[in-house]
Design a protein around this motif. Sequence first.
Motif, mmCIF file in Angstrom:
data_model
loop_
_atom_site.group_PDB
_atom_site.id
_atom_site.type_symbol
_atom_site.label_atom_id
_atom_site.label_comp_id
_atom_site.label_asym_id
_atom_site.label_seq_id
_atom_site.Cartn_x
_atom_site.Cartn_y
_atom_site.Cartn_z
ATOM 1 N N LYS A 178 15.888 100.439 22.445
ATOM 2 C CA LYS A 178 17.341 100.278 22.522
ATOM 3 C C LYS A 178 17.896 99.466 21.363
ATOM 4 O O LYS A 178 19.107 99.471 21.126
ATOM 5 N N LYS A 179 17.013 98.739 20.668
ATOM 6 C CA LYS A 179 17.416 97.936 19.504
ATOM 7 C C LYS A 179 18.422 96.849 19.876
ATOM 8 O O LYS A 179 19.291 96.481 19.077
ATOM 9 N N TYR A 180 18.311 96.305 21.087
ATOM 10 C CA TYR A 180 19.178 95.206 21.483
ATOM 11 C C TYR A 180 18.764 93.938 20.733
ATOM 12 O O TYR A 180 17.598 93.765 20.369
ATOM 13 N N SER A 181 19.714 93.056 20.519
ATOM 14 C CA SER A 181 19.412 91.795 19.851
ATOM 15 C C SER A 181 18.495 90.951 20.731
ATOM 16 O O SER A 181 18.386 91.176 21.946
ATOM 17 N N THR A 182 17.839 89.984 20.117
ATOM 18 C CA THR A 182 16.941 89.098 20.863
ATOM 19 C C THR A 182 17.674 88.417 22.007
ATOM 20 O O THR A 182 17.174 88.355 23.142
ATOM 21 N N ASN A 183 18.870 87.920 21.726
ATOM 22 C CA ASN A 183 19.634 87.222 22.765
ATOM 23 C C ASN A 183 20.024 88.149 23.903
ATOM 24 O O ASN A 183 19.939 87.780 25.077
ATOM 25 N N TYR A 184 20.460 89.365 23.579
ATOM 26 C CA TYR A 184 20.924 90.285 24.620
ATOM 27 C C TYR A 184 19.754 90.763 25.480
ATOM 28 O O TYR A 184 19.873 90.851 26.712
ATOM 29 N N ALA A 185 18.617 91.049 24.833
ATOM 30 C CA ALA A 185 17.434 91.457 25.591
ATOM 31 C C ALA A 185 16.975 90.327 26.507
ATOM 32 O O ALA A 185 16.639 90.547 27.680
ATOM 33 N N GLY A 186 16.956 89.109 25.969
ATOM 34 C CA GLY A 186 16.558 87.963 26.776
ATOM 35 C C GLY A 186 17.493 87.737 27.955
ATOM 36 O O GLY A 186 17.052 87.348 29.051
ATOM 37 N N LYS A 187 18.787 88.009 27.742
ATOM 38 C CA LYS A 187 19.763 87.856 28.819
ATOM 39 C C LYS A 187 19.485 88.830 29.956
ATOM 40 O O LYS A 187 19.628 88.477 31.137
ATOM 41 N N GLN A 188 19.056 90.042 29.628
ATOM 42 C CA GLN A 188 18.760 91.033 30.670
ATOM 43 C C GLN A 188 17.567 90.588 31.525
ATOM 44 O O GLN A 188 17.551 90.790 32.737
ATOM 45 N N LEU A 189 16.575 89.974 30.896
ATOM 46 C CA LEU A 189 15.429 89.458 31.660
ATOM 47 C C LEU A 189 15.862 88.296 32.553
ATOM 48 O O LEU A 189 15.366 88.140 33.675
ATOM 49 N N GLU A 190 16.784 87.490 32.045
ATOM 50 C CA GLU A 190 17.298 86.378 32.847
ATOM 51 C C GLU A 190 18.023 86.906 34.090
ATOM 52 O O GLU A 190 17.857 86.384 35.196
ATOM 53 N N ILE A 191 18.822 87.956 33.915
ATOM 54 C CA ILE A 191 19.541 88.541 35.052
ATOM 55 C C ILE A 191 18.555 89.193 36.022
ATOM 56 O O ILE A 191 18.708 89.090 37.247
ATOM 57 N N LEU A 192 17.519 89.862 35.486
ATOM 58 C CA LEU A 192 16.500 90.475 36.342
ATOM 59 C C LEU A 192 15.854 89.419 37.233
ATOM 60 O O LEU A 192 15.676 89.628 38.442
#
Length: 457
Positions: A178-192
Amino acid sequence: MATIQFRLRSKANKNVSIKIRLSIDRNNVFEVSTGFSIHPKDWSATTGLPKQTNPENKILSSDLKKLDSFVSKNLNIDLGKGILIDSNWLELKINDCFSRVVKTDIGIITNHIQYIIDNANTRKVKNKIGLSPSTIKNYNLFKNIILEYQKKIKKQIQFIEVTKPFVDKFTNWLINEKKYSTNYAGKQLEILKTVCIDAEKNDIQITPYSKIIQHFRESEKDRYIQTLSFAELEQIKNLDLSNIEYLNQFKKENPELTKNLSITPESLNNIRNWILLGCEIGQRGGDLLEITADNIRYNGKNYYIDLIQQKTNKSVTIGIIAPHVVQIIENHFPKKIPHQKLNEYAKVICKLSGIVEIVKGTKLNTETNRKELGDYPKYELIASHCFRRSFASNYYKKIPTAVLIGITGHSKESLFLTYINQREDKDTNADLFMKFYEEINKDKPAKMVLLPNGTNE
């Protein structure tokens, strides 16, 4: 081409379940129960429908034809939307077709995300009730990401499947595909992780690993933030916008930058005032643009701006003392414009002001819809979020951090320092203490104090 068939899986001498079989291609064939039943003697293998021998069979045949049409119609719609088509989808469409109320599978992650969204206004967060609009938006975006990932892996994700291997594969998909930024990808794991912990509170079985999922952010050396210094704000403040011929020529020479924008002294001065105001009050762009005369208070000596931040629901008060901002409030309070227009105009103002040095930063690639790191003219990277950072960065170490946090609304100093990409400077805190100590005691007369020398003499 997709085909739909109805059939019986048993020839028992009793009523048996009528199945619906959806075949999209060789690798995507799904069969589930329609919820209807019939005796095999009343079923026509030739037509794939009930024999038209009695009123009940005729009604049943009509219902099955209705279901065939409903599934076909929704299949085309949902395929066009990229929605995952599987047995769960087929069961859902059967229930939708006949408006059946069924108990949802609470073990499916997307179902619980929707549960959180549906109950957002009554959810308790710390000492408050109700999720903020931005939090609800993040849950909706996360749900869409999970739905897209389910489409890729061709299955619905259960909480009991959130193991380390699953999270590793999901992380790889977020960053590498998906080529998401490091911060955005990390945010998705936080929400998960948050969703999983919330599910357990609702007596849903989860994996032990889901409670310790590690999320991440960019390291300080990889973060590039843009701010407008006091010197650059002075350039903006002193910008001459009266030369209409020059502005017309600027528009001709910068067609992409000024596209769909009104490059007039009035429109540009309005944006300049938003920038100068934004860089002095430290609020998010959405909160900045909502300020009206009702938010401004004058006590006979000073102006104050009182507002409630949309994202955090925090009530903050900002004192206005900078002369040029006082003048804006008294005489030229800017007119409200769309948030996106503010971002577009801000780049124009900055270029006109000579803020054109090449800096490293991230810029949105409109073709890939992803931010890309590179070297760009600084004005191209300026947007409303830079105003808030400029306030925080410009006054850091000049004003006690606790005071700045009270204005920006950050919940703790560590988040504030991350926001402006600074490490905690304990010497600065000590220096500030000594500075204020000297200020407090500057008018007190000095006293001679005799210290004991350790003897009796």
